[in-house]
Design a protein around this motif. Structure first.
Motif, PDB file in Angstrom:
ATOM      1  N   VAL A 248      15.023  10.209   3.562  1.00  0.00           N
ATOM      2  CA  VAL A 248      16.331   8.757   4.193  1.00  0.00           C
ATOM      3  C   VAL A 248      17.325   9.667   3.543  1.00  0.00           C
ATOM      4  N   THR A 249      18.083   9.272   4.654  1.00  0.00           N
ATOM      5  CA  THR A 249      20.273   9.812   4.498  1.00  0.00           C
ATOM      6  C   THR A 249      20.582   8.930   3.957  1.00  0.00           C
ATOM      7  N   ARG A 251      24.558   6.959   2.693  1.00  0.00           N
ATOM      8  CA  ARG A 251      25.020   7.233   2.634  1.00  0.00           C
ATOM      9  C   ARG A 251      26.453   6.238   1.501  1.00  0.00           C
ATOM     10  N   HIS A 279      26.839  11.830   1.258  1.00  0.00           N
ATOM     11  CA  HIS A 279      25.263  11.810   1.721  1.00  0.00           C
ATOM     12  C   HIS A 279      24.471  12.628   0.603  1.00  0.00           C
ATOM     13  N   LYS A 281      19.595  12.806   0.717  1.00  0.00           N
ATOM     14  CA  LYS A 281      18.538  12.993   0.841  1.00  0.00           C
ATOM     15  C   LYS A 281      17.844  12.304   0.278  1.00  0.00           C
ATOM     16  N   ILE A 303      22.123   2.770   4.639  1.00  0.00           N
ATOM     17  CA  ILE A 303      21.100   4.000   5.066  1.00  0.00           C
ATOM     18  C   ILE A 303      21.545   4.917   6.693  1.00  0.00           C
ATOM     19  N   VAL A 304      21.315   5.603   6.496  1.00  0.00           N
ATOM     20  CA  VAL A 304      22.530   6.949   7.680  1.00  0.00           C
ATOM     21  C   VAL A 304      20.875   6.860   8.228  1.00  0.00           C
ATOM     22  N   GLU A 305      19.969   7.465   8.172  1.00  0.00           N
ATOM     23  CA  GLU A 305      18.951   7.895   9.150  1.00  0.00           C
ATOM     24  C   GLU A 305      17.858   8.271   8.174  1.00  0.00           C
ATOM     25  N   PRO A 306      16.555   7.617   8.544  1.00  0.00           N
ATOM     26  CA  PRO A 306      15.575   7.559  10.290  1.00  0.00           C
ATOM     27  C   PRO A 306      16.268   6.249  10.727  1.00  0.00           C
ATOM     28  N   GLU A 307      16.806   6.118  11.939  1.00  0.00           N
ATOM     29  CA  GLU A 307      16.663   4.904  12.987  1.00  0.00           C
ATOM     30  C   GLU A 307      15.869   4.278  12.396  1.00  0.00           C
ATOM     31  N   TRP A 308      14.791   4.026  12.477  1.00  0.00           N
ATOM     32  CA  TRP A 308      13.682   3.294  12.175  1.00  0.00           C
ATOM     33  C   TRP A 308      13.510   2.285  10.581  1.00  0.00           C
ATOM     34  N   LYS A 310      16.383   2.056   9.366  1.00  0.00           N
ATOM     35  CA  LYS A 310      17.926   1.195   9.338  1.00  0.00           C
ATOM     36  C   LYS A 310      17.343  -0.029   9.852  1.00  0.00           C
TER      37      LYS A 310
END
Length: 320
Positions: A248-249, A251, A279, A281, A303-308, A310
């Motif tokens: 997970v990335t 910010r 950022h 990871k 949360i920046v990514e992954p989309e799922w 978020k």
């Protein structure tokens, strides 16, 4: 004859008296030592005490003699060290109230009676939240034995219900696990072991395990266990709750850099994105506990990514 046999143990009783009743503030004269030894039924003359003290010093005991008397100057544990251990016992939730009192009493025997009273005055166990599973000490021993003997273990695993009763999982069927690590996390002991049926590593709270038995079957999952870093495993599983693993990335605001390092270690990947944010990871088990940790940062990390991940976070917040 009895008198001579008692004489052979006289020096041991002198040592006992010094260890239990003397310290830097509490000295005993040779006469007082002799009287206390005689109270054990062992004849002891004042003059012979000096010779015995010399022999104990020659053997390696740190005994100080002054005009006022003699005392045991140092022991295997010093009083400040024992106070730290008492604090650890008191604050450990996995140690029951009864066992806490027993352990602290035993720690008190490692110093004089006078210093032991200081440990007693330090005790505030009543009313603290403690585990109710008295067998945890035997559980830990049985798990270590399984690890040492390279054997699987079986056990019952339970949850507490609203009636404060132990309710077995799997309808009372025993778990069979290959034990590989014991981990101390969030004031609790966890077993990290390999579940051959599910073909993966799992963890269990030791205080929720009952009737552990060591089996004659060799442990499984050696290859998986050898690649697992227990410390990293704990960092990924927030509150030791499992979930789907993901990179997970985040910010994060700059002032929270220390929080991130405390949680994930100095090797965490961090890269500045502007004057106020960076950022990060992180490899985590995505769970409600992970999301709760993010909420606790007060919007300082997003949360920046992954989309799922978020989407899952947003759905949980909307649900709440």
């Amino acid at each position: 004859m009895a008198r001579k046999e008692n004489q052979k143990t006289k020096i041991l009783y002198i040592l006992k008296v010094l260890q239990e009743e003397t310290d830097e503030r509490h000295l005993l004269s040779a006469t007082e030592i002799a009287k206390k030894v005689e109270s054990y039924g062992v004849p002891c003359e004042r003059k012979s005490v000096y010779t015995d003290l010399d022999e104990l010093v020659e053997f390696g005991y740190d005994i100080i003699r002054t005009r006022q008397g003699a005392y045991m100057a140092s022991r295997q544990f010093e009083l400040p060290e024992l106070k730290l251990l008492v604090d650890a016992v008191q604050s450990s939730k996995f140690i029951t109230e009864k066992k806490s009192e027993e352990l602290i009493t035993k720690l008190g025997t490692l110093v004089s009676h006078h210093e032991g009273m200081q440990l007693k005055r330090q005790v505030f166990v009543k009313g603290r939240i403690k585990t109710m599973n008295e067998s945890i000490y035997y559980n830990i021993d049985a798990i270590y034995e399984g690890i040492e003997k390279n054997r699987q273990i079986s056990f019952f695993y339970f949850n507490w219900n609203v009636k404060r009763e132990m309710e077995p999982r799997r309808n009372g069927t025993r778990y069979v696990i290959s034990p590989w690590y014991l981990r101390w996390e969030d004031e609790k002991y966890y077993l990290i072991g390999y579940d051959e049926e599910e073909q993966r590593m799992k963890h269990f709270r030791v205080d929720k395990m009952l009737q552990i038995e060591r089996m004659q079957i060799e442990r499984k999952g050696k290859d998986v266990a050898s690649k697992l870093d227990p410390a990293e495993y704990s960092r990924q599983t927030f509150g030791m709750f499992q979930g789907e693993q993901a990179l997970v990335t985040l910010r994060v605001r700059n002032e929270l850099a220390g929080v991130m390092i405390d949680r994930f270690g100095k090797d965490i990947w961090m890269h500045p994105v502007d004057d106020d944010h960076f950022h990060a990871k992180v490899e985590v088990m995505v769970s409600n506990q992970f999301f709760g940790w993010l909420v606790g940062l007060g919007g300082g990390a997003k949360i920046v990514e992954p989309e799922w991940v978020k989407v899952a976070y947003r759905e949980l917040l909307e649900k709440l």
